[in-house]
Design an enzyme around this catalytic site. Structure first.
Site, mmCIF file in Angstrom:
data_model
loop_
_atom_site.group_PDB
_atom_site.id
_atom_site.type_symbol
_atom_site.label_atom_id
_atom_site.label_comp_id
_atom_site.label_asym_id
_atom_site.label_seq_id
_atom_site.Cartn_x
_atom_site.Cartn_y
_atom_site.Cartn_z
ATOM 1 N N HIS A 129 58.170 -29.220 96.255
ATOM 2 C CA HIS A 129 57.044 -29.145 97.190
ATOM 3 C C HIS A 129 55.964 -30.151 96.824
ATOM 4 O O HIS A 129 55.898 -30.640 95.700
ATOM 5 C CB HIS A 129 56.447 -27.736 97.186
ATOM 6 N N HIS A 280 57.124 -32.166 93.715
ATOM 7 C CA HIS A 280 57.384 -31.790 92.326
ATOM 8 C C HIS A 280 58.045 -30.425 92.269
ATOM 9 O O HIS A 280 58.012 -29.651 93.230
ATOM 10 C CB HIS A 280 56.104 -31.827 91.486
ATOM 11 N N ARG A 297 44.275 -26.831 87.170
ATOM 12 C CA ARG A 297 44.402 -27.959 88.076
ATOM 13 C C ARG A 297 43.151 -28.146 88.925
ATOM 14 O O ARG A 297 42.454 -27.190 89.260
ATOM 15 C CB ARG A 297 45.622 -27.822 88.985
#
Length: 324
Positions: A129, A280, A297
């Site tokens: 995705h 990824h 993140r």
């Protein structure tokens, strides 16, 4: 200041900061830089160009806290502020999202981690995705840093969608250039028998966009095979059997080993990738190790994809540009 741009077999270097490719089509390690410190404009430009060229770049041995993580991200774009995050994310830093080992969604909907992964990734390609690909404006980039990782396992793999497109035969490129596809949150999830709280959540918070199957990268001008295994529902205008066969072929093309790179995380590692030109695969090989995997993140706001014909993506439901 000294700048050195080298051949494909060598590194690129600015004032001791080096870009070292690690695979043939994707991935480079950048050394000689402290991401928590002040960064010269030339170094920022070198990193930006490396991300555009190699699609994902890696840094090791970094000592970033949440504030420094956000400050670094701001040198490259506007951090996304998510309206909803899991309980592990730091409350005072809304641009930082923390992913803990137990996978928050699984616990929140009455499933153990293994069952949740099985229902999301019931084929070999489902896990691939880009971040938030069902949105009308998926993030331009993601910067992920590792706080705690298991002693083995837990690697992440990326694929270069520009190289995948270029690797198609000319007739297939011409065919897919004109197609569009529906990207939908939760595609392919296999519901539990009877009542499934996660299905109810998906229906109540549905996000759907119609994207070009080939997008033109807004900075490099490259044509990118805009496919993934997690959000892609069907190709518009094709029958379901035709769409299924073509999408499977295209996603298999995208994740061919020669177009991928796999990264072994360490505490203090940072990966910075172009979310417009990569997909990824998050790891699923470390649960049995019994060690935590805690990552943080920050995503950078993106633009609305544009196809080869100049036509932008269109929102279907649950999404509009700039609104999270």
């Amino acid at each position: 200041m000294t700048t050195h741009r080298a051949t494909a077999e060598q590194t690129e270097r600015v004032d001791g900061v080096e870009v070292k490719p690690v695979a043939g089509y994707i991935g480079a390690e950048i050394t000689g830089v402290d991401l928590a410190g002040p960064l010269d404009d030339a170094v920022v430009a070198l990193i930006r160009q490396a991300v555009l060229r190699w699609k994902v770049v890696f840094f090791r041995g970094q000592e970033l806290d949440h504030a420094a993580h956000i400050a670094f991200a701001r040198r490259f774009g506007e951090p996304v502020v998510l309206p909803r995050r899991g309980p592990h994310s730091p409350p005072d830093f809304p641009a930082v999202e923390t992913t803990a080992d137990r996978l928050e969604l699984a616990g929140g909907y009455g499933m153990e981690r293994d069952e949740w992964l099985h229902r999301r990734r019931h084929t070999l390609l489902r896990g691939w995705h880009c971040d938030h690909g069902a949105r009308i404006d998926p993030p331009a980039a993601t910067i992920l840093r590792a706080e705690t990782v298991p002693p083995y396992g837990g690697d992440t793999t990326w694929a270069n969608l520009a190289a995948a497109y270029a690797g198609l035969s000319a007739p297939v490129r011409a065919f897919v250039d004109g197609l569009r596809a529906e990207h939908r949150l939760g595609v392919g999830y296999q519901p539990r028998p009877g009542d499934d709280p996660y299905v109810r959540h998906l229906l109540d918070h549905q996000v759907v966009s119609e994207h070009p199957l080939v997008r033109v990268h807004p900075e490099t001008g490259e044509r990118v095979l805009f496919v993934n295994g997690y959000y892609l529902e069907e190709i518009v205008g094709l029958s379901r059997p035709e769409s299924t066969a073509i999408l499977e072929m295209l996603v298999e093309q995208a994740v061919r080993p020669e177009y991928t790179v796999r990264f072994r995380w360490e505490p203090g590692s940072v990966a910075f990738w172009d979310n417009r030109a990569t997909i990824h695969l998050a790891p699923s090989d470390h649960a049995h190790v019994g060690s935590p995997r805690i990552m943080h993140r920050v995503m950078l706001a993106g633009d609305v994809p544009v196809g080869v014909d100049g036509k932008p993506s269109e929102p279907v439901t649950g999404t509009e540009p700039g609104r999270w």
